[in-house]
Design a protein around this motif. Structure first.
Motif, PDB file in Angstrom:
ATOM      1  N   PHE A 272     -14.485   5.741   8.103  1.00  0.00           N
ATOM      2  CA  PHE A 272     -14.337   4.937   7.123  1.00  0.00           C
ATOM      3  C   PHE A 272     -13.594   5.159   6.328  1.00  0.00           C
ATOM      4  CE2 PHE A 272     -13.541   1.450   4.618  1.00  0.00           C
ATOM      5  CZ  PHE A 272     -13.032   0.344   4.779  1.00  0.00           C
ATOM      6  N   ALA A 273     -13.568   6.028   6.081  1.00  0.00           N
ATOM      7  CA  ALA A 273     -12.774   6.738   4.385  1.00  0.00           C
ATOM      8  C   ALA A 273     -10.874   7.561   5.600  1.00  0.00           C
ATOM      9  CB  ALA A 273     -13.036   7.569   3.838  1.00  0.00           C
ATOM     10  N   LYS A 274     -11.851   7.599   6.213  1.00  0.00           N
ATOM     11  CA  LYS A 274     -10.134   8.515   7.311  1.00  0.00           C
ATOM     12  C   LYS A 274      -9.614   7.570   7.665  1.00  0.00           C
ATOM     13  CE  LYS A 274     -11.123  13.190   8.498  1.00  0.00           C
ATOM     14  NZ  LYS A 274     -11.879  14.143   8.764  1.00  0.00           N
TER      15      LYS A 274
ATOM     16  N   GLN B 210      -0.087   4.214  -0.109  1.00  0.00           N
ATOM     17  CA  GLN B 210      -0.716   5.461   0.478  1.00  0.00           C
ATOM     18  C   GLN B 210       0.024   6.030   1.565  1.00  0.00           C
ATOM     19  OE1 GLN B 210      -2.873   2.863   0.303  1.00  0.00           O
ATOM     20  NE2 GLN B 210      -4.737   3.390   0.179  1.00  0.00           N
TER      21      GLN B 210
ATOM     22  N   ARG C 252       0.707  -1.435   0.150  1.00  0.00           N
ATOM     23  CA  ARG C 252       0.253   0.397  -0.027  1.00  0.00           C
ATOM     24  C   ARG C 252       1.022   1.836  -0.183  1.00  0.00           C
ATOM     25  NH1 ARG C 252      -5.350  -1.246   2.636  1.00  0.00           N
ATOM     26  NH2 ARG C 252      -5.656   0.870   2.358  1.00  0.00           N
TER      27      ARG C 252
ATOM     28  N   ALA D 267      -9.182   5.170   6.035  1.00  0.00           N
ATOM     29  CA  ALA D 267      -8.417   3.789   5.500  1.00  0.00           C
ATOM     30  C   ALA D 267      -7.617   4.385   4.527  1.00  0.00           C
ATOM     31  CB  ALA D 267      -9.303   3.164   4.545  1.00  0.00           C
ATOM     32  N   GLY D 268      -7.766   5.831   4.568  1.00  0.00           N
ATOM     33  CA  GLY D 268      -6.732   7.016   3.926  1.00  0.00           C
ATOM     34  C   GLY D 268      -5.124   6.921   4.319  1.00  0.00           C
TER      35      GLY D 268
ATOM     36  N   ASP E 159     -19.153   6.773   7.492  1.00  0.00           N
ATOM     37  CA  ASP E 159     -18.503   6.342   6.015  1.00  0.00           C
ATOM     38  C   ASP E 159     -17.242   7.706   6.419  1.00  0.00           C
ATOM     39  OD1 ASP E 159     -21.056   5.439   5.340  1.00  0.00           O
ATOM     40  OD2 ASP E 159     -21.641   7.716   3.641  1.00  0.00           O
ATOM     41  N   GLU E 160     -17.182   8.467   7.118  1.00  0.00           N
ATOM     42  CA  GLU E 160     -15.863   9.191   6.978  1.00  0.00           C
ATOM     43  C   GLU E 160     -15.507   8.924   7.486  1.00  0.00           C
ATOM     44  OE1 GLU E 160     -16.977  13.551   9.226  1.00  0.00           O
ATOM     45  OE2 GLU E 160     -14.764  14.045   8.739  1.00  0.00           O
TER      46      GLU E 160
ATOM     47  N   ASN F 268     -10.202  -5.627   6.481  1.00  0.00           N
ATOM     48  CA  ASN F 268      -9.789  -4.246   5.703  1.00  0.00           C
ATOM     49  C   ASN F 268      -7.859  -3.587   6.963  1.00  0.00           C
ATOM     50  OD1 ASN F 268     -10.425  -2.918   3.110  1.00  0.00           O
ATOM     51  ND2 ASN F 268     -12.485  -2.400   5.032  1.00  0.00           N
TER      52      ASN F 268
END
Lengths: 275, 334
Positions: B63-65, B5, B3, B67-68, B60-61, B90
Motif C-alpha cells: 500500500f505504501a509503495k 508527490q 497531490r 500510495a507513494g 502494508d509495504e 484512495n
C-alpha cells in the motif's frame, strides 16, 4: 567565484541540496486519510518528543553506532598500521583488497554475514570443529550483537582507508628525527605516529558513526526482535505506514546529529587542536 | 486535493518508468508465487506481452509503495478482497473492463459473486488465489503436533519462533488467539489487549520476517521450529529445502484470504494487464499454481487445502491506519 566553482555549486544545488530540501520540508506537513496535507505544522516534532518509544529507539541506536565506531577504531587502526608496515608493493595490494568489498552490493554483504553468523554458519562450523563449543551457538545472530558485528565488518574499509592515508603522509624525515633524538619504538609510536595519524581515525569514526546510525538494512536482516533501530523507524514511516511527514521529521533529527558529528570531526580532525 | 508527490520525490521514478517501460508489457507487483515461469512463458507466447514482476514483503509495504507513486510503477497488483475498498477510496486502482476478461466464466461458483471485489457497480478485483495464514511447525521438534496458536507464546518455545512483519495480519491473528468475537472490528480495550499480547510474544521470537522467501531463509539460518506463516507456499519451500514441516490451522482458527488481481491507476498497457488477469483464469494456470506453490486456485478444485471451514475470511477493518500504528508501537516496544 570562478566558473568551475559556479558549475560545482550548481551541481550540488541541483542534485543534492534541492532534492534534500524538498524532502526535509515534508517534515513540516501532516497526513490525513493517506494524503499529505501541505500546511505547515510542528505536530510531527511534538509527537516524536512526547513519544517514549521514539526516544528510546533514538538513544539505543546512537549508542549502538558509537559502539560500532569504537570497535572499528581499534580494529581499523590495527589493520591500517599493519598495512603501513608492509613493503610498498604489498601495501598497494592490501589496500586494494580492502577496498574491493566496497564495490559489492551492500545487501549481499549483509546476507553473507548472515551466512557466517547463523547456527549452520561458517563461524559455528569453525567453533564446532575446534571443539570450543559442543553445539551451535544461536546467540550470534538475530540480536543487537549481530548488528554490531555486521556493521563493524561492513564499515571497516571506511575506517582503515583514512587512517592509512594519514599514516602514509607522515614524512620519513620525522621518523628519522625521532630515532636520531633517541626515541625508542614505543615512544616514537606514542608521541609521533599516533598523534599524526589520529585525525584519520577521527574521520573514520565519523564515517562509521554516521553510516551506522542511519542504517536500516543490517538491523532488519540480522537484528531480529532487538534490531528495531532508528533507521528502521524512519523506513517504516515511508515504506509501511505511508506517513512521509513523520518519517521526514524523524530524519531531520538524525541529520542534525549527523551534522553535529561531522562538525566535531572537522574540529578534532585538525591536528592543531592538540597543541 | 492536489497531490505533489509526483512532482517531488517520485519524479525520477515516474520519468524512469515512462521512459523505459516498453510497449506490450505487464508490470506485476505481487506476493511471491504468482508469476512463475510455468505460466509466464505460456502467457508471453500467447499474447506477445512480456512480464516483469516485483514482489512485496507485506500488505502494508504494498500500500505504501502504491500510495507513494500514485500507482505509476505497476500495472497489476495482487491484493486480498478485504483491502480493495481501501485502494478504491484512495484512488489507487481502477475498474476492469470485464468484457476483456472472458475467462471469469471459468470461476468456481464460490468465486463468481464475491461482493468485496465490487464497488459502485464496477469490478475492481479478479479472484485468482486463496489460502490462509497458518502455523508451520517442525515435526522433529513437535512429534505430537501443535494445535493451538498459544504455542507461539509458550516460554518452552522461546528462541524457536518466527512471525511475519505485517500490521493487519498480526493484529487480526492476535485478536483471533484472544478469542475476540469480531477480529475485524476492535474496540479500544480490544486494541489494548491485542497490543499487549503482541508485545508479550516478542520475548519468544527469533525475528520478524517480511516476505515468503525471507521467512524461509531465516528458518534456514536459525533454530526456528514454529512459524506464523504468510501462506501455504512457505511450507512448500521449506519441504523443498528438506525440512519435515506441517502446515496447519490451529483450533482457534486462522486467517483466510482471497487474493485478486487489481488494476493500478497508473497502468500503462491496460490491454496486456487485462490479458494477464484473463490468462490466470484459463483453467490451466490455477491448477498449476496449486500444484507447485500450494495456494488454492479459483477455477478448479484445490487438492490438499481441506481446511476452508476453519478459516476466518479477511474482511475490511475498523481502522487500518490505527492497526499500522499499533504494529509500529509493538515493534518499537522494548
Amino acid at each position: 567565484m570562478r566558473a568551475e566553482d559556479c558549475v560545482l555549486w550548481g551541481f550540488a544545488a541541483l542534485f543534492i541540496l534541492i532534492p534534500l530540501a524538498s524532502f526535509l520540508v515534508y517534515g513540516f506537513f501532516f497526513v490525513v486519510d493517506n494524503s499529505v496535507v501541505y500546511r505547515p505544522t510542528l505536530a510531527n516534532f511534538a509527537e516524536i518528543l512526547s513519544n517514549d518509544s521514539y526516544r528510546t529507539t533514538f538513544f539505543k541506536t546512537l549508542r549502538m553506532a558509537l559502539e560500532v565506531s569504537a570497535i572499528n577504531l581499534v580494529l581499523g587502526y590495527a589493520t591500517a598500521y599493519f598495512i603501513w608496515l608492509r613493503p610498498p608493493a604489498w601495501r598497494n595490494f592490501l589496500v586494494i583488497a580492502l577496498a574491493v568489498p566496497l564495490l559489492m552490493s551492500y545487501i549481499i554483504k549483509i546476507y553473507a554475514m548472515r551466512g557466517v553468523l547463523g547456527t549452520n554458519g561458517l563461524l559455528n562450523s569453525v567453533l564446532l570443529a575446534l571443539g570450543i563449543v559442543d553445539e551451535p551457538v544461536s546467540a550470534l545472530l538475530f540480536n543487537l550483537t549481530a548488528v554490531r558485528i555486521t556493521l563493524s565488518v561492513v564499515l571497516l574499509p571506511f575506517m582503515v582507508l583514512p587512517i592509512y592515508i594519514s599514516l602514509e603522509r607522515i614524512p620519513n624525515s620525522v621518523l628519522n628525527a625521532a630515532a636520531d633524538l633517541g626515541a625508542g619504538e614505543l615512544q616514537t609510536f606514542a608521541r609521533v605516529i599516533l598523534p599524526l595519524s589520529l585525525p584519520g581515525g577521527i574521520v573514520g569514526a565519523m564515517f562509521t558513526f554516521v553510516l551506522a546510525s542511519g542504517d536500516f538494512l543490517a538491523p532488519e536482516l540480522v537484528g531480529g526482535i532487538e534490531g528495531f533501530t532508528y533507521g528502521r523507524l524512519i523506513f517504516s514511516q515511508f515504506g509501511l505506514a505511508f506517513n512521509w511527514p513523520l518519517g521526514a521529521a524523524l530524519s531531520i533529527l538524525l541529520m542534525i546529529v549527523a551534522l553535529a558529528v561531522i562538525y566535531m570531526a572537522r574540529r578534532l580532525g585538525n591536528p592543531r587542536w592538540q597543541r | 486535493m492536489l497531490r505533489f508527490q509526483g512532482c517531488f520525490l517520485s519524479a525520477s521514478t515516474v520519468l524512469f518508468a515512462a521512459g523505459f517501460a516498453s510497449a506490450q508489457e505487464v508490470r506485476l507487483f505481487s506476493f511471491e508465487g504468482y508469476a512463475e515461469p510455468e505460466w509466464v512463458e505460456s502467457f508471453e507466447a500467447e499474447t506477445g506481452c512480456s512480464v516483469s514482476a516485483a514482489y512485496t514483503g507485506s500488505v502494508d509495504e504494498m500500500f505504501a509503495k502504491m500510495a507513494g507513486s500514485d500507482g505509476a510503477d505497476y500495472d497489476l497488483i495482487s491484493i486480498d478482497t478485504s483491502i480493495i475498498q481501501r485502494y478504491v477510496d484512495n484512488g489507487l486502482i481502477i475498474p476492469f473492463d470485464m468484457s476483456m476478461v472472458p475467462n471469469t466464466a471459468n470461476l468456481l461458483a464460490s468465486f463468481t459473486n464475491v461482493a468485496e471485489v465490487m464497488s459502485g457497480g464496477e469490478t475492481y478485483g479478479v479472484p485468482m488465489a486463496w489460502g490462509s495464514l497458518g502455523l508451520i511447525y517442525d515435526t522433529e521438534a513437535f512429534p505430537d503436533g501443535v494445535d493451538s496458536w498459544e504455542a507461539l507464546w509458550d516460554p518452552a518455545n522461546a528462541g524457536h519462533v518466527l512471525a511475519l512483519d505485517d500490521a493487519n495480519n498480526n493484529v487480526t491473528n492476535a485478536a483471533i488467539v484472544l478469542g475476540i468475537d469480531d477480529p475485524f472490528n476492535l474496540s479500544d480495550e480490544d486494541f489494548d489487549a491485542v497490543k499487549q499480547k503482541l508485545i508479550d510474544q516478542k520475548q519468544y521470537l527469533i525475528s520478524y520476517y517480511a516476505g515468503f522467501e525471507e521467512g524461509v531463509n531465516i528458518w534456514d539460518t536459525s533454530e526456528a521450529s514454529l512459524m506464523f506463516s504468510m501462506g501455504e507456499f512457505q511450507a512448500v519451500e521449506l519441504a523443498n529445502r528438506g525440512y519435515d514441516v506441517v502446515y496447519s490451522i490451529p483450533e482457534e482458527g486462522g486467517i483466510g484470504w482471497l487474493d485478486t488481481w487489481a488494476l493500478s491507476k497508473g497502468v500503462q498497457d491496460a490491454e496486456c494487464a487485462h490479458k494477464w488477469a484473463n490468462h490466470y483464469l484459463n483453467g490451466d494456470t490455477g491448477p498449476t499454481m496449486t500444484e507447485l506453490k500450494g495456494y488454492g486456485n479459483t477455477t478448479d478444485e484445490s487438492p490438499g487445502l481441506d481446511y476452508a471451514d476453519k478459516l476466518i475470511w479477511l474482511r475490511p477493518v475498523e481502522d487500518f491506519d490505527r492497526r499500522v500504528q499499533v504494529w509500529n508501537e509493538v515493534k518499537a516496544a522494548q
